[in-house]
Structures are given as structure tokens and as C-alpha cells.
Design an enzyme around this catalytic site. Structure first.
Site, PDB file in Angstrom:
ATOM      1  N   GLY A   1      10.735  10.033  -1.901  1.00  0.00           N
ATOM      2  CA  GLY A   1      11.679   9.116  -1.263  1.00  0.00           C
ATOM      3  C   GLY A   1      11.325   8.851   0.192  1.00  0.00           C
ATOM      4  O   GLY A   1      11.716   7.837   0.763  1.00  0.00           O
TER       5      GLY A   1
ATOM      6  N   HIS B   1      14.667  12.389  -8.460  1.00  0.00           N
ATOM      7  CA  HIS B   1      15.868  12.896  -7.795  1.00  0.00           C
ATOM      8  C   HIS B   1      16.832  13.429  -8.864  1.00  0.00           C
ATOM      9  O   HIS B   1      16.970  12.837  -9.938  1.00  0.00           O
ATOM     10  CB  HIS B   1      16.605  11.769  -7.056  1.00  0.00           C
ATOM     11  CG  HIS B   1      15.937  11.301  -5.795  1.00  0.00           C
ATOM     12  ND1 HIS B   1      14.728  11.776  -5.346  1.00  0.00           N
ATOM     13  CD2 HIS B   1      16.354  10.386  -4.881  1.00  0.00           C
ATOM     14  CE1 HIS B   1      14.423  11.169  -4.200  1.00  0.00           C
ATOM     15  NE2 HIS B   1      15.390  10.313  -3.899  1.00  0.00           N
TER      16      HIS B   1
ATOM     17  N   THR C   1       0.822  -1.215   0.000  1.00  0.00           N
ATOM     18  CA  THR C   1       0.000   0.000   0.000  1.00  0.00           C
ATOM     19  C   THR C   1       0.858   1.267   0.000  1.00  0.00           C
ATOM     20  O   THR C   1       0.332   2.373  -0.026  1.00  0.00           O
ATOM     21  CB  THR C   1      -0.902   0.030   1.253  1.00  0.00           C
ATOM     22  OG1 THR C   1      -0.056  -0.134   2.410  1.00  0.00           O
ATOM     23  CG2 THR C   1      -1.926  -1.085   1.231  1.00  0.00           C
TER      24      THR C   1
ATOM     25  N   ARG D   1      17.129  17.483   0.531  1.00  0.00           N
ATOM     26  CA  ARG D   1      15.711  17.268   0.193  1.00  0.00           C
ATOM     27  C   ARG D   1      15.165  18.560  -0.416  1.00  0.00           C
ATOM     28  O   ARG D   1      15.370  19.640   0.136  1.00  0.00           O
ATOM     29  CB  ARG D   1      14.938  16.924   1.469  1.00  0.00           C
ATOM     30  CG  ARG D   1      13.546  16.440   1.213  1.00  0.00           C
ATOM     31  CD  ARG D   1      13.495  15.085   0.595  1.00  0.00           C
ATOM     32  NE  ARG D   1      13.688  14.003   1.550  1.00  0.00           N
ATOM     33  CZ  ARG D   1      13.789  12.727   1.215  1.00  0.00           C
ATOM     34  NH1 ARG D   1      13.729  12.363  -0.059  1.00  0.00           N
ATOM     35  NH2 ARG D   1      13.975  11.797   2.135  1.00  0.00           N
TER      36      ARG D   1
ATOM     37  N   CYS E   1      18.012   4.900  -3.399  1.00  0.00           N
ATOM     38  CA  CYS E   1      17.635   5.595  -4.633  1.00  0.00           C
ATOM     39  C   CYS E   1      18.731   6.506  -5.193  1.00  0.00           C
ATOM     40  O   CYS E   1      18.943   6.550  -6.404  1.00  0.00           O
ATOM     41  CB  CYS E   1      16.363   6.399  -4.405  1.00  0.00           C
ATOM     42  SG  CYS E   1      16.370   7.323  -2.867  1.00  0.00           S
TER      43      CYS E   1
ATOM     44  N   SER F   1      -3.965  -1.621   7.187  1.00  0.00           N
ATOM     45  CA  SER F   1      -4.612  -1.642   5.871  1.00  0.00           C
ATOM     46  C   SER F   1      -5.036  -3.043   5.442  1.00  0.00           C
ATOM     47  O   SER F   1      -5.549  -3.226   4.335  1.00  0.00           O
ATOM     48  CB  SER F   1      -3.717  -0.984   4.823  1.00  0.00           C
ATOM     49  OG  SER F   1      -2.395  -1.353   5.019  1.00  0.00           O
TER      50      SER F   1
ATOM     51  N   ALA G   1       4.109   3.961  -1.276  1.00  0.00           N
ATOM     52  CA  ALA G   1       4.447   4.631  -2.537  1.00  0.00           C
ATOM     53  C   ALA G   1       5.281   3.709  -3.437  1.00  0.00           C
ATOM     54  O   ALA G   1       5.037   3.617  -4.645  1.00  0.00           O
ATOM     55  CB  ALA G   1       5.206   5.926  -2.243  1.00  0.00           C
ATOM     56  N   VAL G   2       6.244   2.993  -2.862  1.00  0.00           N
ATOM     57  CA  VAL G   2       7.079   2.097  -3.672  1.00  0.00           C
ATOM     58  C   VAL G   2       6.322   0.807  -3.996  1.00  0.00           C
ATOM     59  O   VAL G   2       6.330   0.335  -5.142  1.00  0.00           O
ATOM     60  CB  VAL G   2       8.413   1.780  -2.954  1.00  0.00           C
ATOM     61  CG1 VAL G   2       9.195   0.696  -3.694  1.00  0.00           C
ATOM     62  CG2 VAL G   2       9.255   3.045  -2.837  1.00  0.00           C
TER      63      VAL G   2
HETATM   64  P1  A2P Z   1       0.274   0.324   5.824  1.00  0.00           P
HETATM   65  O1  A2P Z   1      -0.433   0.956   4.666  1.00  0.00           O
HETATM   66  O2  A2P Z   1      -0.523  -0.775   6.435  1.00  0.00           O
HETATM   67  O3  A2P Z   1       0.802   1.320   6.816  1.00  0.00           O
HETATM   68  P2  A2P Z   1       5.328   4.401   2.561  1.00  0.00           P
HETATM   69  O4  A2P Z   1       6.815   4.185   2.346  1.00  0.00           O
HETATM   70  O5  A2P Z   1       4.662   4.999   1.359  1.00  0.00           O
HETATM   71  O6  A2P Z   1       5.055   5.134   3.834  1.00  0.00           O
HETATM   72  O7  A2P Z   1       4.712   2.920   2.730  1.00  0.00           O
HETATM   73  C1  A2P Z   1       5.135   2.024   3.719  1.00  0.00           C
HETATM   74  C2  A2P Z   1       4.525   0.643   3.459  1.00  0.00           C
HETATM   75  O8  A2P Z   1       5.002  -0.230   4.478  1.00  0.00           O
HETATM   76  C3  A2P Z   1       3.014   0.620   3.536  1.00  0.00           C
HETATM   77  O9  A2P Z   1       2.519  -0.335   2.639  1.00  0.00           O
HETATM   78  C4  A2P Z   1       2.786   0.194   4.980  1.00  0.00           C
HETATM   79  O10 A2P Z   1       1.546  -0.445   5.205  1.00  0.00           O
HETATM   80  C5  A2P Z   1       3.890  -0.818   5.140  1.00  0.00           C
HETATM   81  N1  A2P Z   1       4.199  -1.043   6.557  1.00  0.00           N
HETATM   82  C6  A2P Z   1       4.631  -0.146   7.464  1.00  0.00           C
HETATM   83  N2  A2P Z   1       4.807  -0.723   8.666  1.00  0.00           N
HETATM   84  C7  A2P Z   1       4.475  -2.032   8.517  1.00  0.00           C
HETATM   85  C8  A2P Z   1       4.435  -3.176   9.402  1.00  0.00           C
HETATM   86  N3  A2P Z   1       4.782  -3.074  10.681  1.00  0.00           N
HETATM   87  N4  A2P Z   1       4.032  -4.363   8.890  1.00  0.00           N
HETATM   88  C9  A2P Z   1       3.698  -4.462   7.592  1.00  0.00           C
HETATM   89  N5  A2P Z   1       3.703  -3.440   6.716  1.00  0.00           N
HETATM   90  C10 A2P Z   1       4.086  -2.226   7.166  1.00  0.00           C
END
Ligand code: A2P
Length: 338
Positions: free
Chosen positions: A160, A242, A11, A235, A129, A40, A13-14
């Protein structure tokens, strides 16, 4: 053969871009698992027109996964990547958790694909990156001319820092345009209409960790610890892409013409170097949403007999993270095909 693929951080950005690049490149997927935190879990994401339910990483059974792409931060990788590897998956990890371990290869697909075969822990690391986009440009120059020293200043977009960082730039921009107070949360100080010479934690030597990643990763990927790298990471209030102002000193002199010719043939690199308005790459006009690393402003460094200047721009979410991870997955998939 088809592969069961898990995206950890699906879910984010990457993670989201990993999914769209897998689809674009028609990766041979059997089953696809979208994993994130319990926040999520239960939600749905779209993959090639069908809905996939997001599952909670904490309760997921990795035993049916062939290839796992991790992009959920260092602490998630540290805890779960070894579990996925122990269950038989090849892990491609976008975090910095394992990058500097000697028994974990750090691979840019166009530059050192051979390194990926030697992975005793079942984990392959995807570079940071800002190092990533520099490698396809520096590697061919290093091979033919020998790079002694790299001075680089980065201009890194907020994406990033993930989704929350994208949101903070958008929100602050709107607030400032409306004469409202801002309250920095994701960045240490205001990022809208500003720039910040501080990414990741400060180190005892006064550099930041983001800067040291450029030093450690360049030497590891180019397999040459004699290359001196002197980075400043900044940044900037750009959403995607970048940019890097790069100055190199080589053992053998390389002229701008020779550099243009060499880089014109380099895999994953596109030269945009006309000496006129707009004849150079920028994050918005060239890189955002695109695969190649763009290079322009190629010119002799008139302060040094063997110096060359370059301007290097790429989409940090694509080549800088998701695209390279998928390219590594393709290399892993090709092993069992061939
Ligand atoms: P979630 O949407 O449930 O928070 P970004 O780099 O864009 O902030 O995204 C971070 C990604 O890592 C998201 O998909 C987030 O899910 C996931 N994430 C963050 N913490 C955890 C965790 N403890 N267990 C599983 N996924 C995680």
C-alpha cells in the site's frame, strides 16, 4: 469503439498492475500512454508483448486521451488531473486528492456504480484500499439489515505504500536475518518482524488520516452519514494483501447463517468460512494476486444482541486500487457504447 488510455504513475506498484489488468480484461484500448516522472521517462514497459516508451507527465499533451488512470500520489493528481479533465479526458484518480469533494463521485464498481454518472469535474475518485475491500461486504448487509456501527482493525500490507515500501520490508528482513543494523526510512520505525499502528498523518482527534478515510469514505459510498465507524489502521510485515477484523452492529439482527448466504451471492465477494485449520482467507493463501474480496470467520458477537464478526481479506493492489480503477474505466467505456 476503442479508447486512448493514459496511465499516470505507470512505473509504480499500482500503475504496473493497472496495465496488467487492462490487458487481462482486454480493455478496448486505442492508444496507450505510460506516464511517470522525468526520472523514468524514456524507459520501456511491456504491454501485451509490445514495448511502450514511458513519457514525462510534465511535458505530455493530454488532448488525445479519453480515459486517464492516475496513481502517482495526491500532489501529482491535484496538479494534473484537472488539466487532463479540461483537455476532455475522464480521470479516474486513485489518490485521496478529490475523494471528499462533493462534486467528485467516490465509486466501488459493485456497490455504487450509479454515482459515477454525476461527475461535473470529469473526475471520478477511487476509494482508499482499506475502505474499498470492506464495501462489497458491508453494502449488502447495510441494504437489508441497516448497519449502525462498524468497529474495524486493519492489518495492512506494505505494498500500500508503493514500491519503496515493498523494498524496505525486503531489505530490513534480510538485514535482521544477517544481524545487521537497520535504518528505517520509508516507515517511521522497523517494519520487518514488527507492526506499526500508524498509517498516514495524525489528525487533531488522535486518529490517523488512514483511519479517518475509513470513516469518511464508508459514509460517502454507502450514502449514509449516520453509520458510525471506529477504525484502527495497522501496518504489518506482509507484502501483498490487506486484512480486516470487522465487528458490526446492525438495526435488525443478522445471524451468521444469513450473513453467509447474503455474502455468498454478493458481487465481488467470496466466502471462505470453514471452521478448521486453513478454512479462512489469509493474504498469502487466498488474496494475493486474486480479484475477489474474501470473507471468513463469520460469527455472532456474543457481547452484543445485534453484533456480527467478520474477517475480510483482499489484494490491496488489485481490488484495493488497480482492479477497481479498471472496472470504473469499463463503466465509463460502457456509457459511450450504450
Ligand atoms: P517514477 O517511476 O518516475 O518515480 P509507487 O507508488 O510504487 O511509489 O509509484 C509511484 C508512481 O508515481 C511511479 O510511477 C512514479 O514515477 C510516479 N510519480 C511520482 N512522482 C511523480 C511526478 N512528479 N510526476 C509524474 N509521475 C510521478
Amino acid at each position: 469503439r476503442r479508447f486512448n488510455v493514459a496511465i499516470v504513475g505507470a512505473t509504480g506498484a499500482v500503475g504496473e498492475t493497472m496495465l496488467s489488468i487492462l490487458a487481462e480484461r482486454e480493455f478496448p484500448i486505442g492508444r496507450l500512454f505510460a506516464l511517470a516522472s522525468e526520472r523514468s521517462a524514456g524507459g520501456e514497459i511491456d504491454y501485451r508483448g509490445s514495448k511502450i516508451t514511458v513519457e514525462d507527465l510534465a511535458t505530455f499533451d493530454p488532448s488525445q486521451v479519453d480515459i486517464a488512470l492516475f496513481s502517482a500520489g495526491g500532489s501529482v493528481s491535484k496538479e494534473y488531473a484537472p488539466k487532463f479533465a479540461a483537455a476532455g479526458a475522464v480521470v479516474i484518480d486513485n489518490s485521496s486528492a478529490f475523494r471528499y469533494d462533493d462534486d467528485v463521485p467516490l465509486v466501488v464498481s459493485e456497490v455504487n456504480p450509479h454515482a459515477l454518472k454525476n461527475r461535473p469535474r470529469g473526475i471520478i475518485a477511487n476509494p482508499n484500499c482499506s475502505t474499498m475491500q470492506l464495501m462489497p461486504v458491508l453494502a449488502p448487509i447495510h441494504r437489508e439489515y441497516g448497519i449502525e456501527r462498524v468497529n474495524v482493525a486493519t492489518y495492512q500490507s506494505v505494498s500500500g505504500g508503493g514500491r519503496s515500501a515493498l523494498e524496505e520490508l525486503g531489505k530490513q528482513t534480510a538485514q535482521i536475518m544477517n544481524f545487521q543494523e537497520i535504518d528505517p526510512q520509508r516507515f517511521p520505525v522497523q517494519i520487518a518482524f514488527n507492526l506499526i499502528p500508524h498509517i498516514d498523518d495524525f489528525q487533531p482527534n488522535g486518529y490517523t488520516k488512514e483511519e479517518m478515510k475509513l470513516v469518511w469514505e464508508t459514509q460517502k459510498i454507502l450514502e449514509d452519514s449516520s453509520i458510525q465507524v471506529n477504525p484502527t489502521a495497522v501496518r504489518v510485515p506482509v507484502f501483498y494483501g490487506h486484512s480486516e477484523a470487522v465487528n458490526i452492529e446492525t438495526k435488525k439482527k443478522i445471524t451468521p447463517e444469513a450473513a453467509r448466504e447474503l455474502l455468498g451471492k454478493a458481487a465481488g465477494v467470496e466466502v471462505v468460512d470453514r471452521h478448521e485449520a486453513g478454512g479462512y482467507p489469509t493474504p498469502v493463501t487466498h488474496a494475493s494476486g486474486k480479484d475477489p474480496v474474501f470473507v471468513g470467520r463469520i460469527r455472532e458477537d456474543f457481547s452484543h444482541p445485534r453484533g456480527l464478526n467478520l474477517w475480510v481479506v483482499a489484494d490491496n493492489i488489485r481490488k484495493g486500487a488497480a482492479l477497481n480503477a479498471v472496472q470504473l474505466a469499463e463503466l465509463v467505456a460502457a456509457e459511450s457504447a450504450g
